[in-house]
Design a protein around this motif. Structure first.
Motif, PDB file in Angstrom:
ATOM      1  N   MET A   1       4.416 -22.318   5.620  1.00 35.22           N
ATOM      2  CA  MET A   1       3.043 -22.130   6.085  1.00 35.22           C
ATOM      3  C   MET A   1       2.546 -20.760   5.643  1.00 35.22           C
ATOM      4  SD  MET A   1       2.954 -23.772   9.951  1.00 35.22           S
ATOM      5  CE  MET A   1       4.249 -22.704  10.593  1.00 35.22           C
ATOM      6  N   PRO A   2       1.230 -20.601   5.493  1.00 37.11           N
ATOM      7  CA  PRO A   2       0.690 -19.296   5.080  1.00 37.11           C
ATOM      8  C   PRO A   2       0.725 -18.278   6.217  1.00 37.11           C
ATOM      9  CG  PRO A   2      -1.088 -20.851   5.491  1.00 37.11           C
ATOM     10  CD  PRO A   2       0.188 -21.626   5.625  1.00 37.11           C
ATOM     11  N   GLN A   3       0.560 -17.005   5.876  1.00 38.59           N
ATOM     12  CA  GLN A   3       0.493 -15.865   6.794  1.00 38.59           C
ATOM     13  C   GLN A   3       1.830 -15.622   7.499  1.00 38.59           C
ATOM     14  OE1 GLN A   3      -3.109 -15.424   9.176  1.00 38.59           O
ATOM     15  NE2 GLN A   3      -4.101 -17.036   7.960  1.00 38.59           N
ATOM     16  N   MET A   4       2.281 -16.575   8.284  1.00 41.88           N
ATOM     17  CA  MET A   4       3.612 -16.484   8.911  1.00 41.88           C
ATOM     18  C   MET A   4       4.251 -17.859   8.824  1.00 41.88           C
ATOM     19  SD  MET A   4       4.792 -15.620  12.843  1.00 41.88           S
ATOM     20  CE  MET A   4       4.542 -13.854  12.767  1.00 41.88           C
ATOM     21  N   ASP A   5       5.417 -17.941   8.136  1.00 38.78           N
ATOM     22  CA  ASP A   5       6.038 -19.256   7.965  1.00 38.78           C
ATOM     23  C   ASP A   5       6.749 -19.698   9.247  1.00 38.78           C
ATOM     24  OD1 ASP A   5       8.671 -18.190   8.053  1.00 38.78           O
ATOM     25  OD2 ASP A   5       8.607 -17.753   5.916  1.00 38.78           O
ATOM     26  N   GLY A   6       7.264 -20.928   9.210  1.00 39.39           N
ATOM     27  CA  GLY A   6       7.852 -21.511  10.410  1.00 39.39           C
ATOM     28  C   GLY A   6       9.114 -20.822  10.872  1.00 39.39           C
TER      29      GLY A   6
ATOM     30  N   LYS B   1      -0.433 -41.712  19.642  1.00 39.83           N
ATOM     31  CA  LYS B   1      -0.242 -43.152  19.836  1.00 39.83           C
ATOM     32  C   LYS B   1       0.972 -43.428  20.706  1.00 39.83           C
ATOM     33  CE  LYS B   1       0.002 -47.464  17.238  1.00 39.83           C
ATOM     34  NZ  LYS B   1       0.024 -48.082  15.897  1.00 39.83           N
ATOM     35  N   ALA B   2       1.960 -42.526  20.632  1.00 37.99           N
ATOM     36  CA  ALA B   2       3.160 -42.670  21.466  1.00 37.99           C
ATOM     37  C   ALA B   2       2.940 -42.128  22.871  1.00 37.99           C
ATOM     38  CB  ALA B   2       4.338 -41.944  20.815  1.00 37.99           C
ATOM     39  N   GLY B   3       1.732 -41.622  23.174  1.00 37.90           N
ATOM     40  CA  GLY B   3       1.425 -41.183  24.527  1.00 37.90           C
ATOM     41  C   GLY B   3       1.577 -39.703  24.761  1.00 37.90           C
ATOM     42  N   HIS B   4       1.712 -38.909  23.707  1.00 40.96           N
ATOM     43  CA  HIS B   4       1.893 -37.472  23.862  1.00 40.96           C
ATOM     44  C   HIS B   4       0.563 -36.748  23.701  1.00 40.96           C
ATOM     45  CE1 HIS B   4       6.147 -38.294  23.735  1.00 40.96           C
ATOM     46  NE2 HIS B   4       6.059 -38.788  22.510  1.00 40.96           N
ATOM     47  N   THR B   5       0.519 -35.537  24.231  1.00 40.28           N
ATOM     48  CA  THR B   5      -0.629 -34.658  24.038  1.00 40.28           C
ATOM     49  C   THR B   5      -0.281 -33.679  22.939  1.00 40.28           C
ATOM     50  OG1 THR B   5      -1.224 -34.835  26.372  1.00 40.28           O
ATOM     51  CG2 THR B   5      -2.163 -32.987  25.129  1.00 40.28           C
ATOM     52  N   VAL B   6      -1.147 -33.583  21.928  1.00 45.37           N
ATOM     53  CA  VAL B   6      -0.810 -32.811  20.731  1.00 45.37           C
ATOM     54  C   VAL B   6      -1.872 -31.769  20.463  1.00 45.37           C
ATOM     55  CG1 VAL B   6      -0.268 -32.919  18.263  1.00 45.37           C
ATOM     56  CG2 VAL B   6       0.343 -34.837  19.760  1.00 45.37           C
ATOM     57  N   GLN B   7      -1.425 -30.560  20.192  1.00 47.39           N
ATOM     58  CA  GLN B   7      -2.308 -29.490  19.736  1.00 47.39           C
ATOM     59  C   GLN B   7      -1.793 -29.023  18.384  1.00 47.39           C
ATOM     60  OE1 GLN B   7      -3.567 -26.558  22.632  1.00 47.39           O
ATOM     61  NE2 GLN B   7      -3.487 -24.945  21.100  1.00 47.39           N
ATOM     62  N   VAL B   8      -2.717 -28.715  17.467  1.00 48.92           N
ATOM     63  CA  VAL B   8      -2.350 -28.387  16.090  1.00 48.92           C
ATOM     64  C   VAL B   8      -2.506 -26.890  15.851  1.00 48.92           C
ATOM     65  CG1 VAL B   8      -2.907 -28.756  13.648  1.00 48.92           C
ATOM     66  CG2 VAL B   8      -2.983 -30.674  15.261  1.00 48.92           C
ATOM     67  N   ALA B   9      -1.521 -26.318  15.112  1.00 45.74           N
ATOM     68  CA  ALA B   9      -1.590 -24.929  14.664  1.00 45.74           C
ATOM     69  C   ALA B   9      -1.405 -24.911  13.154  1.00 45.74           C
ATOM     70  CB  ALA B   9      -0.507 -24.084  15.339  1.00 45.74           C
ATOM     71  N   GLY B  10      -2.195 -24.068  12.463  1.00 48.51           N
ATOM     72  CA  GLY B  10      -2.164 -24.065  11.006  1.00 48.51           C
ATOM     73  C   GLY B  10      -1.176 -23.108  10.400  1.00 48.51           C
ATOM     74  N   ASN B  11      -0.602 -22.185  11.197  1.00 48.00           N
ATOM     75  CA  ASN B  11       0.406 -21.252  10.686  1.00 48.00           C
ATOM     76  C   ASN B  11       1.203 -20.677  11.844  1.00 48.00           C
ATOM     77  OD1 ASN B  11      -1.032 -18.831  11.732  1.00 48.00           O
ATOM     78  ND2 ASN B  11      -2.526 -19.336  10.130  1.00 48.00           N
ATOM     79  N   GLY B  12       2.180 -19.832  11.512  1.00 47.94           N
ATOM     80  CA  GLY B  12       3.066 -19.302  12.538  1.00 47.94           C
ATOM     81  C   GLY B  12       2.363 -18.426  13.543  1.00 47.94           C
ATOM     82  N   LEU B  13       1.357 -17.669  13.099  1.00 49.29           N
ATOM     83  CA  LEU B  13       0.624 -16.809  14.036  1.00 49.29           C
ATOM     84  C   LEU B  13      -0.098 -17.646  15.084  1.00 49.29           C
ATOM     85  CD1 LEU B  13      -0.867 -14.171  11.551  1.00 49.29           C
ATOM     86  CD2 LEU B  13       1.038 -13.866  13.162  1.00 49.29           C
TER      87      LEU B  13
ATOM     88  N   ARG C   1       3.899 -32.492  26.030  1.00 52.14           N
ATOM     89  CA  ARG C   1       2.921 -31.608  25.390  1.00 52.14           C
ATOM     90  C   ARG C   1       3.582 -31.041  24.138  1.00 52.14           C
ATOM     91  NH1 ARG C   1      -1.565 -30.276  27.348  1.00 52.14           N
ATOM     92  NH2 ARG C   1      -1.558 -28.250  26.272  1.00 52.14           N
ATOM     93  N   ILE C   2       3.004 -31.366  22.980  1.00 50.34           N
ATOM     94  CA  ILE C   2       3.627 -31.022  21.708  1.00 50.34           C
ATOM     95  C   ILE C   2       2.686 -30.123  20.914  1.00 50.34           C
ATOM     96  CG2 ILE C   2       4.501 -31.932  19.522  1.00 50.34           C
ATOM     97  CD1 ILE C   2       5.251 -34.474  20.990  1.00 50.34           C
ATOM     98  N   LEU C   3       3.252 -29.030  20.384  1.00 50.59           N
ATOM     99  CA  LEU C   3       2.505 -28.140  19.488  1.00 50.59           C
ATOM    100  C   LEU C   3       2.950 -28.450  18.059  1.00 50.59           C
ATOM    101  CD1 LEU C   3       0.584 -25.799  18.985  1.00 50.59           C
ATOM    102  CD2 LEU C   3       2.474 -24.213  19.386  1.00 50.59           C
ATOM    103  N   LEU C   4       2.041 -28.987  17.266  1.00 46.49           N
ATOM    104  CA  LEU C   4       2.336 -29.377  15.886  1.00 46.49           C
ATOM    105  C   LEU C   4       1.891 -28.265  14.949  1.00 46.49           C
ATOM    106  CD1 LEU C   4       3.136 -31.414  13.673  1.00 46.49           C
ATOM    107  CD2 LEU C   4       0.845 -32.409  13.881  1.00 46.49           C
ATOM    108  N   ALA C   5       2.859 -27.590  14.304  1.00 43.22           N
ATOM    109  CA  ALA C   5       2.562 -26.494  13.367  1.00 43.22           C
ATOM    110  C   ALA C   5       2.635 -27.045  11.948  1.00 43.22           C
ATOM    111  CB  ALA C   5       3.559 -25.353  13.560  1.00 43.22           C
ATOM    112  N   GLU C   6       1.493 -27.183  11.298  1.00 37.74           N
ATOM    113  CA  GLU C   6       1.433 -27.798   9.970  1.00 37.74           C
ATOM    114  C   GLU C   6       0.158 -27.322   9.291  1.00 37.74           C
ATOM    115  OE1 GLU C   6       2.009 -29.222   6.779  1.00 37.74           O
ATOM    116  OE2 GLU C   6       3.433 -30.338   8.042  1.00 37.74           O
ATOM    117  N   ASP C   7       0.288 -26.821   8.051  1.00 41.41           N
ATOM    118  CA  ASP C   7      -0.893 -26.308   7.354  1.00 41.41           C
ATOM    119  C   ASP C   7      -1.576 -27.363   6.504  1.00 41.41           C
ATOM    120  OD1 ASP C   7       1.396 -26.208   5.618  1.00 41.41           O
ATOM    121  OD2 ASP C   7       0.166 -25.080   4.200  1.00 41.41           O
TER     122      ASP C   7
END
Length: 987
Positions: free
Chosen positions: A789-794, A757-769, A737-743
């Motif tokens: 990233m905006p608002q709160m960086d990585g 494609k590699a078989g992982h489950t991915v959820q996307v976050a647009g900023n640090g918050l 289970r991977i959390l991808l933080a990318e704006d």
């Protein structure tokens, strides 16, 4: 004291004595010299000297101190100071202490002789003054014959002495002039006294100061040259006594008109300094015949002393102006420096911002092209996408060059110092360009003599960058022939080595008049619009700067139509040597090996390496010649145990040669084929049918060749059916289970698709918050954290995550992704608490490899292996013995020291000590691949940073348990046997 008194020289340099004697001997004085300051002081105190020449820098007694003491005790001696420092402040200080003059070393004979002459003349003047004073006393005594006359004379002499004392104690011009005028009024009881100084720019007389009625009206008044009696005295340099100015045609009546005083008598004396008359001292009275010629004998000595004091005061004023000007210049320089630093900082920030802004869209282009290439496509579509990806890769290379060049120009590029293996760096660089070379039919060879030290300390990335640039240029500008990368030792000490690299090609060459120009930014040997080869013209400029940062230099030797050889040197530190390299622990003396290769350089490299291991090497440059050598060895009953056969022989091809060899009773695994990078897959099946399963890829790596030889003689494990190749890290366990933080939307899509494609489950976050919110709602195995990233960086989000974990004890893996590619950026990421760092653009392969390195252990910490052996070996450059020795040293010395400091910090309540000890232990454990122990140490470091010592005590026992598991892992007797062969012997 008389003018025939000897001259004393006090200087600790005998050569100066000789020079001064030679200069002063024409003056007729006796010269006495001493090289001892204390002896010189004693001689001045007791001897009869009219003039002394004193060096300010004496070893036993400072010249200034001698001057200070002798001026009090023997003020009549004229002191000329010698100094090697032409400092205005030093001269002023010496004059303030009473020196007559100063001369700087080295001196001219005329200068020192002139100074002595003037000093002697002053002595004559002083002698004359004393004689005049004595004569005056006698005249007064004779004329008056009374005790009152003698008292009055003594009073006048006292006034003269007091004025001289004041002159010598101040450097303020107005005070000097005021003192002189007051003393004159006391001496002569005059109505009006004034001092006129010559303006050096206009040559006018300017009234600098006056005393008496209406004196303020005269201040600042100017007289033209030769105007009035004062002008005449200044022009002729002679004193005047005028009984009635109204009867003198030289008189200027404007003075009476300006002051309103009916002036009649006048006494005027020139103020004479080194450079001549500098002004006039004038005394006036309303009575006719008030002054007598005898008054000059009182006024002239005073004027002479005043002139010296005025000159010194002017010198002091000039010094003050220069000091003020210098301070203003220094302030301006500091302001300019601050502005330059601010500009440099702004430039650096701009570079960082541009790095992010440019790399991010390129990353999107490359990533989307990769995703599209993994989908079903028509041939034409695939061709278009491959061109698109190739263009984006080229654009990224250009951007990297420009950013590197800009960082060098801004002085922001710094080199790392890490352990690395030289052979690995050279072989990696050659590997990356081998396919391009072989597609053009070029032979790419790496020649690294066994004697060259390879366990080094430096910046492997930048060294690889230089090699890639030079090899890439060689491939670009060579149509046929070979490219040879060679390194040799030019000098070596116990701790350092200077290496000489060369990259030789058989390409188009460079004209002599272009060879220096190619190292200039944005310049190429062919800069015309019709040039055949592309590029920014920055590669060699950057390489030159990098080489110079590594303590070396770069140059080229070339002949048009024949080829070029680029040379460069670097100076690197050596790692502690364990005294062994691959092959030395085996004795292969006399092992017969046949090398069949049409390239002479390739044969040379193979022969040199095999011979270093003790093998008996026979060479053949063609298939027929190789078969002759093979059959000759069979007939002599000394068959070859190993045949290294080039897979692309001209004439009789390699397959035919292999068939001919295998007609004899020879096992298939005694033949190893040497293939180019693009020829392996197409030819493996054909040779496998013949029973040949062993092959190497050119350029041949030493470790892989070692494996082949070891396998042939039976000293290594059974060879695999697959070719010996360096494999990428295995993929991490699927289903993470991977959390991808990318704006960036494109980067989100690329990352999400590649990971899914590699078989992982991915959820996307647009900023640090959103990252923090996501971690509160769900559990993830990994966070892929974009830094910008905006608002709160990585990085801010990472610090917040680590603060939470310090209390919970849980640790989530965080992989930072950023387009900022500097050393400082990497340090900021690691300091924030990320587990690893990945520079953009992030391809699916790079991301997969990074996850594999990051998550090599089981996710369940209880069942986790105590050591990530692959990571530990990578940190040790593949050297198993070095790794094991490092672990032993850590357990014997560093671990007890850090643990003692940790315990003591807990007992004393010193949170900073706890933090420092845990930090030191964390770094060592990380380098040895002990993730569980490192995580505990990192948790303790965070607690120490926050001052929370209550939670440290419980974590301490956990740390001791994990470290014991770590130590036990390396004590396993079967561990070395279980190592992959390439890890055991990689060098």
């Amino acid at each position: 004291m008389t003018i025939s008194d000897p001259i004393l020289i006090v200087d600790d340099d005998p050569e100066i004595h000789g020079l001064l004697r030679a200069c002063l001997s024409p003056l007729g004085h006796e010269i006495v010299a001493t090289d001892n300051g204390r002896q010189g002081l004693e001689m001045l105190q007791t001897g009869q000297f009219s003039v002394a020449i004193l060096d300010l820098m004496l070893p036993d007694l400072n010249g200034m101190e001698i001057l200070r003491r002798i001026r009090k005790e023997r003020p009549e001696i004229e002191i000329i100071v010698l100094t090697a420092y032409a400092s205005l402040e030093t001269a002023i200080e010496a004059i303030r202490l009473g020196a007559y003059d100063y001369v700087t070393k080295p001196f001219y004979s005329d200068t020192i002789r002139s100074a002595v002459k003037r000093a002697v003349e002053k002595q004559l003047l002083a002698l004359e003054r004393r004689r005049a004073e004595q004569a005056l006393i006698r005249n007064l005594e004779d004329r008056l014959g009374t005790e009152e006359a003698l008292r009055q004379s003594n009073l006048e002499l006292a006034l003269l002495h007091r004025a001289s004392q004041t002159f010598s104690s101040t450097l303020e011009l107005d005070r000097v002039l005021a003192t002189m005028l007051e003393e004159v009024r006391h001496l002569l009881d005059a109505v009006l006294c004034s001092v006129w100084l010559i303006d050096p720019e206009t040559n006018e007389l300017v009234c600098r100061q006056a005393t008496g009625p209406q004196h303020e009206l005269l201040h600042g008044w100017r007289l033209s040259p030769e105007q009035g009696l004062a002008g005449w005295v200044a022009q002729n340099g002679q004193s005047l006594v005028v009984a009635d100015v109204q009867a003198d045609e030289r008189h200027f009546s404007g003075v009476e008109e300006k002051t309103g005083l009916p002036l009649r008598s006048l006494l005027s004396v020139p103020l004479r300094a080194k450079r001549g008359v500098i002004g006039v001292l004038q005394v006036s009275d309303t009575s006719i015949g008030r002054f007598k010629p005898t008054d000059l004998r009182l006024l002239e000595p005073l004027a002479a002393a005043a002139a010296v004091a005025i000159e010194n005061a002017r010198l002091y004023e000039q010094a003050q102006r220069e000091i003020a000007e210098r301070k203003r210049a220094e302030a301006a320089l500091q302001e300019a420096k601050n502005a330059a630093e601010a500009a440099s900082q702004a430039k650096s920030e701009f570079l960082a911002r541009m790095s992010h802004e440019i790399r991010t869209p390129i990353h999107g282009i490359i990533g989307m092209a990769d995703l599209m290439l993994d989908t079903p496509l028509a041939p034409e579509q695939r061709e278009y996408l491959q061109i698109l990806k190739s263009s984006a890769d080229s654009l990224m290379t250009i951007v990297n060059d420009i950013l590197d060049f800009a960082k060098i120009e801004a002085g922001r590029l710094e080199l790392e110092e890490t352990d690395f293996d030289l052979r690995t760096i050279i072989e990696q660089a050659a590997d990356m360009l081998a396919l391009r070379a072989q597609r053009k039919g070029l032979e790419l060879v790496c020649h690294i003599p066994p004697q060259v030290p390879t366990a080094l300390v430096g910046d492997p990335g930048r060294l690889r960058q230089v090699l890639l640039n030079l090899i890439g240029n060689a491939v670009k500008f060579t149509a046929q022939g070979e490219i040879v990368v060679q390194v040799e030792t030019t000098s070596e000490t116990e701790d350092n080595v200077t290496l000489h690299f060369s990259v030789r090609d058989t390409g188009i060459g460079i004209a002599t008049d272009k060879q220096e120009m190619i190292f200039q930014a944005f310049c190429q040997a062919d800069g015309s619009t019709t040039r055949e080869y592309g590029g920014t013209g920055l590669g060699l400029t950057i390489s030159q700067q990098l080489v110079e940062l590594m303590g070396g230099s770069i140059w080229v030797e070339s002949q048009p139509g024949v080829g070029s050889t680029f040379h460069f040197t670097v100076r690197l530190k050596k790692q502690p040597d364990d005294g062994r390299s691959a092959g030395e622990e085996f004795n292969w003396a006399g092992l017969p090996v046949l090398v069949i290769d049409d390239n002479a350089t390739s044969r040379l490299v193979l022969r040199e390496t095999l011979a270093y291991w003790g093998c008996a090497v026979t060479e053949a440059e063609s298939g027929p010649a190789g078969l002759q050598e093979f059959e000759r060895a069979l007939e002599a009953s000394h068959p070859f145990h190993l045949v290294l056969l080039d897979g692309t022989l001209p004439g009789m091809d390699s397959f035919t040669v292999a068939q001919a060899i295998l007609k004899h009773p020879v096992p298939g695994n005694s033949i190893a084929l040497l293939f180019p990078s693009d020829g392996v897959q197409s030819d493996v099946a054909r040779y496998r049918q013949l029973g040949i399963t062993t092959h190497l890829v050119k350029p041949v790596k030493k470790a892989e060749l070692f494996h082949i030889v070891a396998n042939t003689v039976g000293t290594a494990s059974q060879a695999s059916d697959e070719p010996i190749r360096s494999h990428p890290a295995t993929s991490p366990e699927s289903g993470l289970r991977i959390l991808l933080a990318e704006d960036n939307v494109a980067a989100q899509l690329i990352g999400k698709k590649a990971l899914e494609k590699a078989g992982h489950t991915v959820q996307v976050a647009g900023n640090g918050l959103e990252v923090l919110q996501g971690l509160e709602k769900e559990k993830f195995d990994v966070v892929l954290m974009d830094v910008e990233m905006p608002q709160m960086d990585g990085l801010e989000a990472t610090r917040a995550i680590r603060q939470r974990e310090a209390k919970s004890g849980h640790h989530i893996f965080i992989l930072a992704m950023t387009a900022y590619a500097s050393k400082e950026d990497r340090a900021r990421c690691l300091q924030a608490g990320v587990d690893s760092y990945l520079a953009k653009p992030v391809s699916p392969d790079k991301l997969r490899d990074a996850l594999a390195r990051l998550l090599n252990t089981e996710r369940d910490s209880d069942a986790a292996q105590p050591v990530d052996l692959e990571m530990a070996l990578e940190a040790a450059g593949g050297d198993w013995e070095l790794l094991r020795e490092g672990v032993e040293l850590f357990m014997a010395h560093d671990y007890p020291r850090h643990m003692a400091a940790l315990v003591q910090g807990i007992e004393l309540g010193d949170a900073q000590a706890v933090k420092a000890a845990a930090h030191g232990m964390k770094g060592a454990l990380a380098s040895f691949g002990s993730r569980p122990a490192r995580d505990v140490a990192q948790r303790i470091e965070t607690l120490g940073r926050e001052g929370d010592l209550a939670g440290v005590q419980g974590a301490l026992a956990e740390l001791e348990t994990e470290v014991q598991r770590f130590a036990a892992f390396f004590e396993q007797p079967y561990l070395e046997i279980s190592l992959p062969l390439e890890k055991k012997h990689e060098c």
